[in-house]
Design a protein around this motif. Structure first.
Motif, PDB file in Angstrom:
ATOM      1  N   ARG A 170      -7.000 -30.591   2.199  1.00  0.00           N
ATOM      2  CA  ARG A 170      -7.219 -29.379   1.410  1.00  0.00           C
ATOM      3  C   ARG A 170      -7.978 -28.304   2.184  1.00  0.00           C
ATOM      4  N   SER A 171      -8.336 -28.582   3.415  1.00  0.00           N
ATOM      5  CA  SER A 171      -9.055 -27.612   4.235  1.00  0.00           C
ATOM      6  C   SER A 171      -8.085 -26.870   5.142  1.00  0.00           C
ATOM      7  N   TYR A 172      -8.419 -25.618   5.439  1.00  0.00           N
ATOM      8  CA  TYR A 172      -7.571 -24.842   6.334  1.00  0.00           C
ATOM      9  C   TYR A 172      -8.390 -23.710   6.944  1.00  0.00           C
ATOM     10  N   LEU A 173      -7.878 -23.185   8.052  1.00  0.00           N
ATOM     11  CA  LEU A 173      -8.446 -22.005   8.690  1.00  0.00           C
ATOM     12  C   LEU A 173      -7.315 -21.224   9.343  1.00  0.00           C
ATOM     13  N   TYR A 174      -7.193 -19.966   8.978  1.00  0.00           N
ATOM     14  CA  TYR A 174      -6.232 -19.056   9.601  1.00  0.00           C
ATOM     15  C   TYR A 174      -7.026 -17.909  10.219  1.00  0.00           C
ATOM     16  N   VAL A 175      -6.860 -17.718  11.508  1.00  0.00           N
ATOM     17  CA  VAL A 175      -7.536 -16.643  12.224  1.00  0.00           C
ATOM     18  C   VAL A 175      -6.462 -15.733  12.816  1.00  0.00           C
ATOM     19  N   THR A 176      -6.534 -14.447  12.504  1.00  0.00           N
ATOM     20  CA  THR A 176      -5.516 -13.502  12.967  1.00  0.00           C
ATOM     21  C   THR A 176      -6.182 -12.313  13.629  1.00  0.00           C
ATOM     22  N   GLY A 177      -5.839 -12.100  14.888  1.00  0.00           N
ATOM     23  CA  GLY A 177      -6.244 -10.881  15.567  1.00  0.00           C
ATOM     24  C   GLY A 177      -5.151  -9.842  15.413  1.00  0.00           C
ATOM     25  N   PHE A 178      -5.525  -8.587  15.203  1.00  0.00           N
ATOM     26  CA  PHE A 178      -4.508  -7.558  14.972  1.00  0.00           C
ATOM     27  C   PHE A 178      -4.891  -6.258  15.665  1.00  0.00           C
ATOM     28  N   TYR A 179      -3.872  -5.507  16.000  1.00  0.00           N
ATOM     29  CA  TYR A 179      -4.036  -4.170  16.572  1.00  0.00           C
ATOM     30  C   TYR A 179      -2.969  -3.276  15.959  1.00  0.00           C
ATOM     31  N   THR A 180      -3.400  -2.138  15.430  1.00  0.00           N
ATOM     32  CA  THR A 180      -2.490  -1.183  14.807  1.00  0.00           C
ATOM     33  C   THR A 180      -2.676   0.179  15.445  1.00  0.00           C
ATOM     34  N   ASN A 181      -1.585   0.784  15.841  1.00  0.00           N
ATOM     35  CA  ASN A 181      -1.615   2.158  16.346  1.00  0.00           C
ATOM     36  C   ASN A 181      -0.754   3.007  15.421  1.00  0.00           C
ATOM     37  N   PHE A 182      -1.394   3.938  14.762  1.00  0.00           N
ATOM     38  CA  PHE A 182      -0.739   4.758  13.744  1.00  0.00           C
ATOM     39  C   PHE A 182      -0.519   6.139  14.347  1.00  0.00           C
ATOM     40  N   ASP A 183       0.748   6.484  14.619  1.00  0.00           N
ATOM     41  CA  ASP A 183       1.043   7.733  15.315  1.00  0.00           C
ATOM     42  C   ASP A 183       2.453   8.205  14.925  1.00  0.00           C
ATOM     43  N   PRO A 184       2.591   9.349  14.254  1.00  0.00           N
ATOM     44  CA  PRO A 184       1.523  10.285  13.909  1.00  0.00           C
ATOM     45  C   PRO A 184       0.814   9.898  12.618  1.00  0.00           C
ATOM     46  N   LEU A 185      -0.441  10.260  12.544  1.00  0.00           N
ATOM     47  CA  LEU A 185      -1.232  10.127  11.327  1.00  0.00           C
ATOM     48  C   LEU A 185      -1.433  11.517  10.744  1.00  0.00           C
ATOM     49  N   ASN A 186      -1.019  11.693   9.504  1.00  0.00           N
ATOM     50  CA  ASN A 186      -1.248  12.959   8.807  1.00  0.00           C
ATOM     51  C   ASN A 186      -2.497  12.809   7.944  1.00  0.00           C
ATOM     52  N   ALA A 187      -3.626  13.271   8.451  1.00  0.00           N
ATOM     53  CA  ALA A 187      -4.889  13.215   7.713  1.00  0.00           C
ATOM     54  C   ALA A 187      -5.214  14.556   7.063  1.00  0.00           C
ATOM     55  N   SER A 188      -4.194  15.391   6.881  1.00  0.00           N
ATOM     56  CA  SER A 188      -4.401  16.699   6.265  1.00  0.00           C
ATOM     57  C   SER A 188      -4.752  16.544   4.790  1.00  0.00           C
ATOM     58  N   PHE A 189      -5.458  17.533   4.264  1.00  0.00           N
ATOM     59  CA  PHE A 189      -5.793  17.501   2.852  1.00  0.00           C
ATOM     60  C   PHE A 189      -5.993  18.924   2.347  1.00  0.00           C
ATOM     61  N   LEU A 190      -5.995  19.067   1.028  1.00  0.00           N
ATOM     62  CA  LEU A 190      -6.270  20.345   0.379  1.00  0.00           C
ATOM     63  C   LEU A 190      -7.678  20.313  -0.184  1.00  0.00           C
ATOM     64  N   ALA A 191      -8.519  21.194   0.297  1.00  0.00           N
ATOM     65  CA  ALA A 191      -9.895  21.259  -0.180  1.00  0.00           C
ATOM     66  C   ALA A 191      -9.985  22.151  -1.419  1.00  0.00           C
ATOM     67  N   PHE A 192     -11.057  21.957  -2.156  1.00  0.00           N
ATOM     68  CA  PHE A 192     -11.281  22.727  -3.385  1.00  0.00           C
ATOM     69  C   PHE A 192     -11.919  24.064  -3.049  1.00  0.00           C
ATOM     70  N   ASP A 193     -11.382  25.141  -3.633  1.00  0.00           N
ATOM     71  CA  ASP A 193     -11.926  26.489  -3.459  1.00  0.00           C
ATOM     72  C   ASP A 193     -12.639  26.889  -4.748  1.00  0.00           C
ATOM     73  N   PRO A 194     -13.968  26.921  -4.752  1.00  0.00           N
ATOM     74  CA  PRO A 194     -14.687  27.238  -5.989  1.00  0.00           C
ATOM     75  C   PRO A 194     -14.468  28.672  -6.459  1.00  0.00           C
ATOM     76  N   THR A 195     -14.021  29.553  -5.585  1.00  0.00           N
ATOM     77  CA  THR A 195     -13.795  30.945  -5.982  1.00  0.00           C
ATOM     78  C   THR A 195     -12.590  31.067  -6.910  1.00  0.00           C
ATOM     79  N   THR A 196     -11.500  30.398  -6.539  1.00  0.00           N
ATOM     80  CA  THR A 196     -10.280  30.451  -7.345  1.00  0.00           C
ATOM     81  C   THR A 196     -10.147  29.257  -8.290  1.00  0.00           C
TER      82      THR A 196
END
Length: 827
Positions: free
Chosen positions: A625-651
């Motif tokens: 009933r015992s177990y161990l799973y060890v996983t090494g990982f590497y992710t390269n995300f390209d292109p990443l769109n981290a754009s966003f719309l900020a709040f404008d308190p004036t409008t």
């Protein structure tokens, strides 16, 4: 007065209970439910055919109902968050929480929610809903299988991970269960299911839940109310089976947003006495009868009444069919489903930080004089819609704004999957080949209205009016109108439809016993067609207030759009088992996700295909009933769109574009283990250590991308995990289990520049279960020490450069100490 759907929900559990004496024999031993505690879990997700968890060359967990009961999750995100590689935020409420897999920078767009191997809505994110809003866990979930990385991009669309609910199906032995859950947060929930034979080779299962919950935070009205029904009928043939299923959801879930926790004028000063850290929320009965104003395309001013207590009101119906057959070694699988639903979503979002009451009022002095005349001498507050003076200095000294959002959408999704698999021997080993075709036709209509309000800094805040006074104290006009700071600052409407098809193939090649190589590919083609209504800024023409001066209105112009994206995903892995107890594997995967169908119903969409390359290497050990799973990982995300719309308190609009295009790189290792120390003591644990960071950013608006270079990805920790000990013993004829859970979440940041931190936190939970025959009683407690922790900042304003403080003073806190009592009976 009870509504019809409430009566229907109540009738389901009652019918199950009444049917039990007729359908049930002596309480049977349930079918062997293979949980994540064993080393021989049988899994089907992401695999050509059912096989042991140990034998696959990717990371997967199978979580049984027994496991889920011990974990006692607050919501689906809480359950998924116990697994390695998944960083989740559970503080939004019951649904629409945050799911991040191995650092992929998304709030849930890369997690495919499925039921019996098929999504109920093709895309992972609909208009303000994702899979956890239309597939809710209950006793009809036999087990949950979760794939992390690996072949997920080949077996599902938009997928860096698959969360697959395997539903209960009937068998020759009748069985069922009823469960009542009571919580000190005003929780009342009844779950039930019944399953068994109808005739020879034909079986049924039916179940669901009904629930009302006041909520973990005090809204001044119930948080969650409604429920779900699921049912299926299965018929076995000599060489396979066919199953028909149906789901119905009618549920309200209130959404929690961030709250201010400290005074921005002095971040060391807590606001807890005004808005309680654990119980406070800006949700309020003040928003039970909101009047939304905007101009339609014909130039007519429209008003709409909206109620915050409706929350996320999901009404969804799904029908499905599943066929599996074995034709002389050819395995044929056909799955299909159709979903139709409505979502009406109301929520009160955070916008700008609290401001000093005097400073805020004086900031409108010039604008008030321009409209109401030079006789304006001062500004002051009253409770909205009254003449009752409100003095911020007599309370926190602060006022703040918030955004009421009303979104209405309709959606549909037809999806089908047909596959054929065949195992065959060659002179170079054994191959197991699977070929499949997946197709979907789906679409959404939506209309969004965002309106801003001025409120006090308090739990269940009252709305305020800001009044312009003459030197003699005469009211000359108001900045606000019955609490409204900006009428409909954001207005969107559109419709989009899509068709898509995918061809996929996967081959598992057993070269020699113990050595397996597998590879898969999936090619998808999409066709989007839709329209979006154009808006413009207008003045509704009321001379007594500034609230309608920057309102959005439809122009009557419609933009038609069409897109035809296509993508290709692939995966390749190798696995070598030295024995039935020890093995290793490596895998590479390429994930591409096209833009959502919503780009076809947007006025100014960002159209980009995101891509991620994922690499992983794993070590597997299982003994008893015992177990161990060890996983090494590497992710390269390209292109990443981290754009966003900020709040404008004036409008009052969320329309300030901050474009950031670059890469994200994540290196890490995850540990998933369980040790059966003695027959009466076991220890489960999951730990993820990673380095999520931004690379090579560019911005076209002058924001400095260099400040984001190498910084930690927003809201993603470097270390997170949990430990779950469990003790078992008996006293007479009663069996007891005592178990605990320690959660740790490392430091994160609210902004791209890593200026404002979300401090690390940890929580402790515990539970005890007593089982006597077919009866069971369970007592559970979460966050027993009332630990403090924030899961996000104020994303409308702080995503770029933070909150002006080293630690967050505005965010969404974790839930405080709470308890639940569960009483159940099985038969």
């Amino acid at each position: 007065m009870l509504k019809l759907n409430t009566l229907l929900y109540g009738a389901l559990p009652a019918a199950c209970l009444l049917a039990a004496p007729v359908l049930a024999q002596d309480a049977p031993t349930p079918d062997a439910a293979v949980g994540e505690q064993t080393g021989s879990d049988i899994i089907v997700t992401g695999s050509t055919r059912a096989q042991r968890r140990f034998d696959v060359s990717y990371a997967i967990n199978s979580v049984s109902q027994e496991d889920i009961q011990k974990i006692a999750p607050v919501n689906m995100a809480d359950l998924i968050g116990t697994l390695p590689g998944f960083q989740t935020e559970i503080t939004g409420g019951e649904v629409q929480n945050i799911y991040r897999i191995r650092g992929l920078p998304s709030d849930g767009g890369f997690v495919s929610f499925q039921q019996d191997g098929l999504p109920l809505f093709h895309e992972n994110d609909g208009v303000f809903f994702r899979g956890d809003a239309i597939i809710k866990p209950d006793l009809m979930m036999d087990r949950l299988e979760v794939v992390r990385g690996g072949p997920a991009p080949v077996y599902a669309s938009y997928s860096g991970a698959i969360v697959n609910q395997i539903t209960v199906t009937g068998s020759d032995t009748p069985r069922g269960k009823a469960q009542l859950t009571l919580g000190d947060t005003g929780l009342y929930r009844l779950d039930a299911y019944q399953a068994g034979p109808i005739s020879d080779d034909t079986y049924y299962a039916i179940g669901g839940f009904i629930r009302q919950h006041d909520g973990y935070r005090d809204n001044g009205f119930p948080n969650d109310r409604g429920g779900q029904i699921r049912a299926n009928i299965k018929h076995d043939f000599d060489n396979g089976s066919i199953k028909l299923s149906a789901n119905y959801v009618n549920d309200h879930n209130v959404f929690y947003l961030p709250i201010p926790t400290a005074d921005p004028r002095d971040p060391a000063t807590s606001l807890n006495q005004y808005i309680d850290y654990f119980e406070g929320t800006m949700n309020s009965p003040a928003f039970r009868n909101v009047n939304l104003k905007y101009r339609d395309g014909a130039g007519v001013i429209q008003s709409k009444t909206s109620d915050l207590a409706d929350g996320r009101h999901m009404r969804m119906f799904n029908v499905g069919v599943q066929y599996e057959g074995d034709f002389d070694g050819w395995l044929v699988s056909a799955k299909g489903g159709y979903t139709q639903g409505k979502l009406n979503f109301t929520a009160f979002y955070s916008t700008t930080n609290p401001a000093d009451g005097t400073t805020f009022a004086n900031s409108y002095l010039t604008a008030a004089r321009n409209v109401f005349g030079s006789g304006v001498a001062s500004m002051g507050y009253v409770l909205a819609g009254t003449n009752t003076v409100y003095d911020p200095a007599a309370a926190s000294g602060l006022v703040m704004s918030g955004q009421y959002r009303d979104i209405a959408s309709k959606f549909y999704s037809a999806q089908g999957d047909l596959s054929v698999a065949r195992a065959f021997d060659t002179g170079l080993g054994k191959h197991d080949l699977k070929l499949g075709l997946y197709a979907s036709a789906y679409g959404e209509t939506s209309k969004s209205i965002y309106q801003n309000y001025l409120i006090e800094v308090a739990g269940k805040p009252r709305t305020l009016d800001l009044v312009a006074y003459s030197a003699t104290g005469q009211a000359l006009g108001t900045v606000t109108d019955n609490g409204v700071l900006n009428y409909t600052g954001t207005l969107n409407q559109g419709d989009a439809d899509a068709t898509m098809f995918a061809l996929y193939a996967n081959d598992t090649w057993e070269v020699v016993p113990g050595l397996r190589i597998d590879a898969g590919i999936r090619h998808e083609r999409y066709s989007y067609k839709g329209w979006a209504a154009v808006t413009e800024q207008i003045d509704l023409g009321d001379p007594t207030t500034l609230a309608d001066n920057t309102t959005r209105g439809f122009t009557g112009v419609i933009i038609n759009r069409e897109y035809k994206p296509d993508i290709t995903n692939w995966t390749a892995g190798a696995n070598y088992d030295f024995s039935r107890n020890f093995g290793v594997y490596v895998r590479a995967s390429h994930l591409e996700t096209p833009p959502s169908v919503q780009v076809a119903s947007s006025v100014s969409p960002t159209v980009i295909t995101t891509k991620a390359d994922q690499y992983e290497a794993g070590l597997k050990f299982a003994a008893g009933r015992s177990y161990l799973y060890v996983t090494g990982f590497y992710t390269n995300f390209d292109p990443l769109n981290a754009s966003f719309l900020a709040f404008d308190p004036t409008t009052g609009r969320n329309d300030v574009p901050v474009p950031f295009i670059g890469e994200a790189q994540v290196k890490g290792v995850e540990f998933d283990g369980m040790v059966q120390v003695t027959p009466w003591f076991s220890l489960n644990g999951a730990l993820t250590i990673s380095d999520p960071k931004y690379k090579n950013f560019q911005s076209s608006t002058g924001a400095d991308p260099e400040q984001a270079e190498g910084k930690q990805i927003v809201r993603e920790p470097k270390v997170y995990g949990n430990i779950r000990p469990s003790f078992s013993f008996s006293a007479g004829e009663t069996d007891f289990q005592i178990y605990g859970r320690y959660n740790y979440m490392g430091k994160r940041y609210v902004d791209l520049y890593n200026n404002t931190a979300l401090p690390a936190y940890s929580t402790i939970g515990a539970g005890v279960t007593a089982t006597h025959g077919s009866w069971q009683v369970q007592l559970l407690g979460d966050n027993l020490t009332n630990a403090h922790g924030l899961t996000e900042g104020n994303t409308r304003t702080d995503s770029l450069s933070g909150q002006g403080s080293s630690s967050a003073i505005y965010g969404r806190p974790i839930f405080g100490r709470n308890f639940r009592l569960v009483l159940s009976k099985s038969w």
